[in-house]
Design a protein around this motif. Structure first.
Motif, PDB file in Angstrom:
ATOM      1  N   ILE A  21       0.823  -1.216   0.000  1.00  0.00           N
ATOM      2  CA  ILE A  21       0.000   0.000   0.000  1.00  0.00           C
ATOM      3  C   ILE A  21       0.860   1.270   0.000  1.00  0.00           C
ATOM      4  O   ILE A  21       0.643   2.190  -0.796  1.00  0.00           O
ATOM      5  N   ARG A  22       1.864   1.282   0.867  1.00  0.00           N
ATOM      6  CA  ARG A  22       2.702   2.480   0.970  1.00  0.00           C
ATOM      7  C   ARG A  22       3.379   2.783  -0.366  1.00  0.00           C
ATOM      8  O   ARG A  22       3.428   3.913  -0.834  1.00  0.00           O
ATOM      9  N   ARG A  23       3.900   1.725  -1.009  1.00  0.00           N
ATOM     10  CA  ARG A  23       4.598   1.866  -2.288  1.00  0.00           C
ATOM     11  C   ARG A  23       3.667   2.400  -3.366  1.00  0.00           C
ATOM     12  O   ARG A  23       3.997   3.326  -4.102  1.00  0.00           O
ATOM     13  N   VAL A  24       2.471   1.792  -3.454  1.00  0.00           N
ATOM     14  CA  VAL A  24       1.542   2.181  -4.516  1.00  0.00           C
ATOM     15  C   VAL A  24       1.034   3.603  -4.288  1.00  0.00           C
ATOM     16  O   VAL A  24       0.906   4.387  -5.236  1.00  0.00           O
ATOM     17  N   GLU A  25       0.779   3.949  -3.035  1.00  0.00           N
ATOM     18  CA  GLU A  25       0.344   5.329  -2.738  1.00  0.00           C
ATOM     19  C   GLU A  25       1.402   6.331  -3.178  1.00  0.00           C
ATOM     20  O   GLU A  25       1.100   7.339  -3.804  1.00  0.00           O
ATOM     21  N   SER A  26       2.649   6.005  -2.874  1.00  0.00           N
ATOM     22  CA  SER A  26       3.732   6.911  -3.228  1.00  0.00           C
ATOM     23  C   SER A  26       3.902   6.993  -4.752  1.00  0.00           C
ATOM     24  O   SER A  26       4.051   8.083  -5.317  1.00  0.00           O
ATOM     25  N   LEU A  27       3.829   5.848  -5.406  1.00  0.00           N
ATOM     26  CA  LEU A  27       3.960   5.830  -6.876  1.00  0.00           C
ATOM     27  C   LEU A  27       2.892   6.714  -7.525  1.00  0.00           C
ATOM     28  O   LEU A  27       3.199   7.528  -8.403  1.00  0.00           O
ATOM     29  N   CYS A  28       1.654   6.564  -7.090  1.00  0.00           N
ATOM     30  CA  CYS A  28       0.558   7.298  -7.728  1.00  0.00           C
ATOM     31  C   CYS A  28       0.657   8.796  -7.434  1.00  0.00           C
ATOM     32  O   CYS A  28       0.327   9.623  -8.281  1.00  0.00           O
ATOM     33  N   ARG A  29       1.151   9.138  -6.244  1.00  0.00           N
ATOM     34  CA  ARG A  29       1.334  10.555  -5.900  1.00  0.00           C
ATOM     35  C   ARG A  29       2.407  11.185  -6.797  1.00  0.00           C
ATOM     36  O   ARG A  29       2.206  12.245  -7.388  1.00  0.00           O
ATOM     37  N   VAL A  30       3.535  10.487  -6.954  1.00  0.00           N
ATOM     38  CA  VAL A  30       4.629  11.036  -7.771  1.00  0.00           C
ATOM     39  C   VAL A  30       4.208  11.120  -9.243  1.00  0.00           C
ATOM     40  O   VAL A  30       4.448  12.133  -9.908  1.00  0.00           O
ATOM     41  N   LEU A  31       3.560  10.075  -9.740  1.00  0.00           N
ATOM     42  CA  LEU A  31       3.127  10.106 -11.143  1.00  0.00           C
ATOM     43  C   LEU A  31       2.114  11.238 -11.372  1.00  0.00           C
ATOM     44  O   LEU A  31       2.159  11.916 -12.406  1.00  0.00           O
ATOM     45  N   SER A  32       1.231  11.448 -10.411  1.00  0.00           N
ATOM     46  CA  SER A  32       0.246  12.538 -10.539  1.00  0.00           C
ATOM     47  C   SER A  32       0.959  13.883 -10.604  1.00  0.00           C
ATOM     48  O   SER A  32       0.614  14.755 -11.407  1.00  0.00           O
ATOM     49  N   ASP A  33       1.980  14.034  -9.768  1.00  0.00           N
ATOM     50  CA  ASP A  33       2.726  15.285  -9.730  1.00  0.00           C
ATOM     51  C   ASP A  33       3.478  15.510 -11.045  1.00  0.00           C
ATOM     52  O   ASP A  33       3.514  16.624 -11.580  1.00  0.00           O
ATOM     53  N   LEU A  34       4.055  14.445 -11.583  1.00  0.00           N
ATOM     54  CA  LEU A  34       4.773  14.574 -12.856  1.00  0.00           C
ATOM     55  C   LEU A  34       3.794  14.904 -13.985  1.00  0.00           C
ATOM     56  O   LEU A  34       4.122  15.631 -14.911  1.00  0.00           O
ATOM     57  N   LYS A  35       2.578  14.386 -13.888  1.00  0.00           N
ATOM     58  CA  LYS A  35       1.543  14.765 -14.855  1.00  0.00           C
ATOM     59  C   LYS A  35       1.188  16.238 -14.692  1.00  0.00           C
ATOM     60  O   LYS A  35       1.074  16.965 -15.671  1.00  0.00           O
ATOM     61  N   ASN A  36       1.057  16.650 -13.438  1.00  0.00           N
ATOM     62  CA  ASN A  36       0.743  18.070 -13.189  1.00  0.00           C
ATOM     63  C   ASN A  36       1.825  18.986 -13.757  1.00  0.00           C
ATOM     64  O   ASN A  36       1.552  20.111 -14.153  1.00  0.00           O
TER      65      ASN A  36
END
Ligand code: ADP
Length: 254
Positions: A21-36
């Protein structure tokens, strides 16, 4: 920049097969930021069979095809449910695309695939791509998601393919066997010497080890796409890559 990120089972799940869970949460947060920040991101995600195994509470990774395909069908839902929820936190929409080898070999299917990905990216959606494991057979399968990542990257005009694994990059020998193995920082050609370094299969939940990653690198490099293998343990490594820092192993584009 248009970037394909491939994430392996060993990075997404614990050894139990249950989601990290921790890994996936972090991955999705970083990918969202890179999209932003303006990047176009396509995710090639493994993990469906592993998650299906966890959800069905099977004691081992299945060997027979019907159980594997059933586990993939259960796990793919779980996987997309998780991605949908995580990316929704940052107001990003996800889309699922499941393909097999047939779809990249048949020109009409390939064109439809490319058009769909392009339209999704225009809509600002994050496509999540996986092999359609529940219908795939040996004859039509792409076979592993490292190759799938490279094929996707080469057909959608990506500049970069990032393979997130459970290891920092390509070592000159298998580091889980040889503690003195050294990280290779840059590869400009897949020579027989490089191929020899790859050794055999990786972890019990992952599938490919380095062999499939070198094959993917060849496909990517031939298509003029650079590939980076980096450790997915801390997904923030994606920020370093995007800032041009030296991370993991870079396979230079031709
Ligand atoms: P993933 O699920 O991320 O695709 P794999 O487990 O399939 O990961 O592949 C990564 C593993 O490959 C490493 O953890 C390591 O045990 C193994 N491996 C074998 N040879 C090498 C090498 N020369 N350099 C790095 N890793 C290697």
């Amino acid at each position: 920049m248009r970037v394909v990120v491939k994430i392996g089972t060993s990075t997404l799940t614990h050894a139990t097969g249950r989601i990290n869970i921790r890994r996936v949460e972090s991955l999705c947060r970083v990918l969202s930021d890179l999209k932003n920040a303006g990047n176009e991101i396509i995710l090639v995600s493994s993990g469906a069979i592993g998650m299906g195994v966890g959800k069905l509470m099977l004691s081992n990774k299945p060997e027979d095809i019907p159980t594997k395909q059933a586990a993939a069908a259960v796990g793919q839902c779980e996987l997309m449910y998780v991605y949908d929820n995580e990316f929704a936190k940052y107001n990003h929409n996800v889309a699922q695309i499941l393909i097999t080898g047939n779809d990249v070999e048949n020109p009409q299917n390939l064109l439809n695939f490319q058009n769909t990905v392009n339209r999704l990216l225009e809509f600002g959606v994050l496509p999540v791509i996986n092999e359609n494991d529940s219908v795939s057979t040996d004859e039509i399968a792409i076979g592993d998601n490292d190759a799938l990542g490279a094929i996707v990257a080469s057909h959608v005009g990506a500049q970069r393919l990032i393979i997130l694994s459970d290891i920092d990059g390509l070592y000159d020998k298998n580091p889980s066997v040889y503690p003195d193995a050294k990280l290779i920082k840059e590869v400009s050609e897949i020579t027989p010497e490089i191929t020899l370094m790859a050794g055999g299969k990786g972890t019990s939940l992952g599938t490919g080890g380095m062999v499939t990653k070198l094959h993917a690198a060849q496909i990517a490099m031939d298509a003029g796409v650079e590939m980076i293998i980096a450790n997915g343990r801390n997904p923030e490594v994606l920020y370093d890559i995007s800032e041009g820092k030296q991370v993991g192993t870079l396979f230079k584009r031709k």
